[in-house]
Design an enzyme around this catalytic site. Sequence first.
Site, mmCIF file in Angstrom:
data_model
loop_
_atom_site.group_PDB
_atom_site.id
_atom_site.type_symbol
_atom_site.label_atom_id
_atom_site.label_comp_id
_atom_site.label_asym_id
_atom_site.label_seq_id
_atom_site.Cartn_x
_atom_site.Cartn_y
_atom_site.Cartn_z
ATOM 1 N N TRP A 160 0.845 -1.205 0.000
ATOM 2 C CA TRP A 160 0.000 0.000 0.000
ATOM 3 C C TRP A 160 0.874 1.245 0.000
ATOM 4 C CZ3 TRP A 160 -0.781 -4.264 3.175
ATOM 5 C CH2 TRP A 160 -1.915 -5.018 2.874
ATOM 6 N N HIS A 181 -6.865 1.529 2.647
ATOM 7 C CA HIS A 181 -7.932 0.554 2.409
ATOM 8 C C HIS A 181 -8.974 0.724 3.522
ATOM 9 C CE1 HIS A 181 -5.183 -2.587 4.694
ATOM 10 N NE2 HIS A 181 -5.266 -1.429 5.318
ATOM 11 N N ARG A 207 -4.219 6.346 -2.189
ATOM 12 C CA ARG A 207 -2.877 5.764 -2.314
ATOM 13 C C ARG A 207 -1.960 6.692 -3.092
ATOM 14 N NH1 ARG A 207 -4.136 -0.703 -3.157
ATOM 15 N NH2 ARG A 207 -5.550 -0.801 -1.383
ATOM 16 N N GLN A 221 -13.627 1.634 -1.571
ATOM 17 C CA GLN A 221 -13.602 0.209 -1.274
ATOM 18 C C GLN A 221 -14.857 -0.134 -0.495
ATOM 19 O OE1 GLN A 221 -10.104 -1.280 0.766
ATOM 20 N NE2 GLN A 221 -8.976 -1.477 -1.163
ATOM 21 N N VAL A 264 -5.271 -11.858 6.893
ATOM 22 C CA VAL A 264 -6.127 -13.030 6.713
ATOM 23 C C VAL A 264 -5.263 -14.274 6.531
ATOM 24 C CG1 VAL A 264 -8.196 -11.914 5.774
ATOM 25 C CG2 VAL A 264 -6.295 -12.495 4.236
ATOM 26 N N ALA A 320 -13.200 -11.997 6.098
ATOM 27 C CA ALA A 320 -13.209 -10.588 5.689
ATOM 28 C C ALA A 320 -12.978 -10.523 4.189
ATOM 29 C CB ALA A 320 -12.111 -9.820 6.422
HETATM 30 N N1 PHE Z 1 -7.657 -4.428 2.175
HETATM 31 C C1 PHE Z 1 -7.222 -5.270 1.071
HETATM 32 C C2 PHE Z 1 -6.669 -4.339 -0.022
HETATM 33 O O1 PHE Z 1 -6.872 -3.186 0.009
HETATM 34 C C3 PHE Z 1 -8.337 -6.124 0.553
HETATM 35 C C4 PHE Z 1 -8.772 -7.178 1.522
HETATM 36 C C5 PHE Z 1 -9.746 -6.902 2.460
HETATM 37 C C6 PHE Z 1 -8.197 -8.438 1.506
HETATM 38 C C7 PHE Z 1 -10.158 -7.850 3.369
HETATM 39 C C8 PHE Z 1 -8.616 -9.393 2.388
HETATM 40 C C9 PHE Z 1 -9.561 -9.110 3.329
HETATM 41 O O2 PHE Z 1 -6.027 -4.800 -0.933
#
Ligand code: PHE
Length: 352
Positions: A160, A181, A207, A221, A264, A320
């Site tokens: 990120w 995010h 970003r 998002q 995750v 998630a």
């Molecule tokens: N937050 C991650 C992204 O911006 C996406 C994501 C969210 C992945 C939740 C897994 C679980 O790339």
Amino acid sequence: MTQSTAQSIEELTQTALGELVLLDNSEALEQWRVRYLGRRGGLTGILRGLSQLDIEQRREVGALGNRAKSTLEDELEKRSQEISQARLAQVADLERIDVTLPGRPVATGRLHPTTQVVREITDAFVAMGFSIVEGPEVEWDHYNFEMLNIPQGHPARDMWNTLWVDYVNEEGQRPMLLRTHTSPMQARVMESAQPPVRVIVPGKCYRYEATDATHEWHFYQVEGLAVDEGITFADLKGTLFEFARRLFGSERKVRFRCDYFPFVEPGVDMSIDCFSCQGTDSSCRICRGSGWIEIMGAGMVHPQVLAGVGYDAEKYTGFAFGLGPERIAMLKYGIDDIRHFYSNDLRFLRQF
Ligand code: PHE
């Protein structure tokens, strides 16, 4: 004497009537009335002189005078009505409406395509029992990274490109940023609520990125989070499969492949089969011939993240996911450049 008085009455009447027709407002009429019919007015003066005449003449000339008086009074009344009618007609003229003219169109606004797609996405999850929450766009490193199992110096931070806020705290650190995010809301929600948790978080992210057809430095998002006892990967698959079919049609197939996100485990990306060519066109603009379109990242919430917010990671599990509504809109409507969304070109916006 009789003759000349009679003549003055006649002359005065003619003069008065001649003036009267030229008057066009009520103040002028009142001045006219005072001039001829008032206590010191012309006609009154003449009639006052009658006392000098003998009885016979007085009767004759008096009758003449009274007739002149009522003529003047009648004409005054007539003129006054003409004037007020003319005024009314003038007003009516100004207000006249041409009912055959076409109406003026009322300009109505519309929802931005991103807003429309965000609502479609959140509606799909609300129908499955999720509730909508929102969070701050200016965020702490703590929530955007630390609480998501991405400590200071972790190479995954490079995933990120971050816009940091120019704020230095007492320890000399720069802990504030524009969220990269919506995942920091996972930690914020779990910190403030006990399981079962089922939330959907739409919101804007930022970003530090060079823009091109598929990258914007700001975008939306939609994050999802479900935590409870006994939640498994099958729940993740069932929920996201249902979502894909709601948005892209009941025929859709989905594919999950391993992917890495520090918060995750296991992590996946989810693809749907190409709704445009069904994998039959090797030059398809949408799937580029692969037959699959990636639409989101997802996974089972990392035990480290659950423990970090004080949940018992032995007892609770969860999943998630995070997806990009602009990307979904681009797929749905065949938009080929993400920069269209926020360049405020009405020719683009009016198509939705
Ligand atoms: N937050 C991650 C992204 O911006 C996406 C994501 C969210 C992945 C939740 C897994 C679980 O790339």
